[in-house]
Write a protein that holds these residues in place. Sequence first.
Motif, PDB file in Angstrom:
ATOM      1  N   ASN A  33       0.810  -1.218   0.000  1.00 28.98           N
ATOM      2  CA  ASN A  33       0.000   0.000   0.000  1.00 28.98           C
ATOM      3  C   ASN A  33       0.840   1.262   0.000  1.00 28.98           C
ATOM      4  O   ASN A  33       0.345   2.331   0.296  1.00 28.98           O
ATOM      5  CB  ASN A  33      -0.932   0.007   1.216  1.00 28.98           C
ATOM      6  N   GLY A  34       2.110   1.139  -0.290  1.00 30.42           N
ATOM      7  CA  GLY A  34       2.982   2.301  -0.283  1.00 30.42           C
ATOM      8  C   GLY A  34       3.593   2.582   1.073  1.00 30.42           C
ATOM      9  O   GLY A  34       4.276   3.578   1.254  1.00 30.42           O
ATOM     10  N   PHE A  35       3.334   1.695   2.036  1.00 31.04           N
ATOM     11  CA  PHE A  35       3.900   1.882   3.360  1.00 31.04           C
ATOM     12  C   PHE A  35       4.029   0.549   4.069  1.00 31.04           C
ATOM     13  O   PHE A  35       3.465  -0.459   3.665  1.00 31.04           O
ATOM     14  CB  PHE A  35       3.053   2.847   4.196  1.00 31.04           C
ATOM     15  N   CYS A  36       4.778   0.588   5.166  1.00 30.87           N
ATOM     16  CA  CYS A  36       4.978  -0.582   6.015  1.00 30.87           C
ATOM     17  C   CYS A  36       5.069  -0.080   7.454  1.00 30.87           C
ATOM     18  O   CYS A  36       5.717   0.928   7.720  1.00 30.87           O
ATOM     19  CB  CYS A  36       6.264  -1.290   5.612  1.00 30.87           C
ATOM     20  N   VAL A  37       4.409  -0.770   8.374  1.00 30.43           N
ATOM     21  CA  VAL A  37       4.457  -0.388   9.782  1.00 30.43           C
ATOM     22  C   VAL A  37       5.137  -1.510  10.559  1.00 30.43           C
ATOM     23  O   VAL A  37       4.698  -2.651  10.519  1.00 30.43           O
ATOM     24  CB  VAL A  37       3.045  -0.138  10.353  1.00 30.43           C
ATOM     25  N   LEU A  38       6.232  -1.166  11.219  1.00 30.70           N
ATOM     26  CA  LEU A  38       6.932  -2.108  12.083  1.00 30.70           C
ATOM     27  C   LEU A  38       6.534  -1.757  13.515  1.00 30.70           C
ATOM     28  O   LEU A  38       7.209  -0.972  14.184  1.00 30.70           O
ATOM     29  CB  LEU A  38       8.444  -1.996  11.880  1.00 30.70           C
TER      30      LEU A  38
END
Length: 108
Positions: A33-38
């Motif tokens: 989605n155009g991003f990644c959350v760690l």
Amino acid sequence: MSLKYNPAVLKKIEEIFKEGGYTVRYEKGSFQNGFCVLEKRRVVVINRFHEPNARMNSMMEILSTIEDLELNNLSSESLELYQKIRAEQAITLFDHKDGPATQEDANL
């Protein structure tokens, strides 16, 4: 409320993450989605090739989903913007959950 897509608002959204205990990084990658959350590391990675409005959309979507943002650390200005973003995201999700929100949306 509709947020204006400009660098000043983008910085304010970045500040919400910073005050809330998250780090925002712009990296290249093929994120779905155009991003990644760690979440365990409290890092948000945004595709650096996205336009500023796409960055803002990604960050607003993330803000509506993360649960461990440290709200007590937000300045009053950041908290107000955060609440507006959450409300806008909730309305958007509610309106489009079962299809177009209005007949105009269906005609698009």
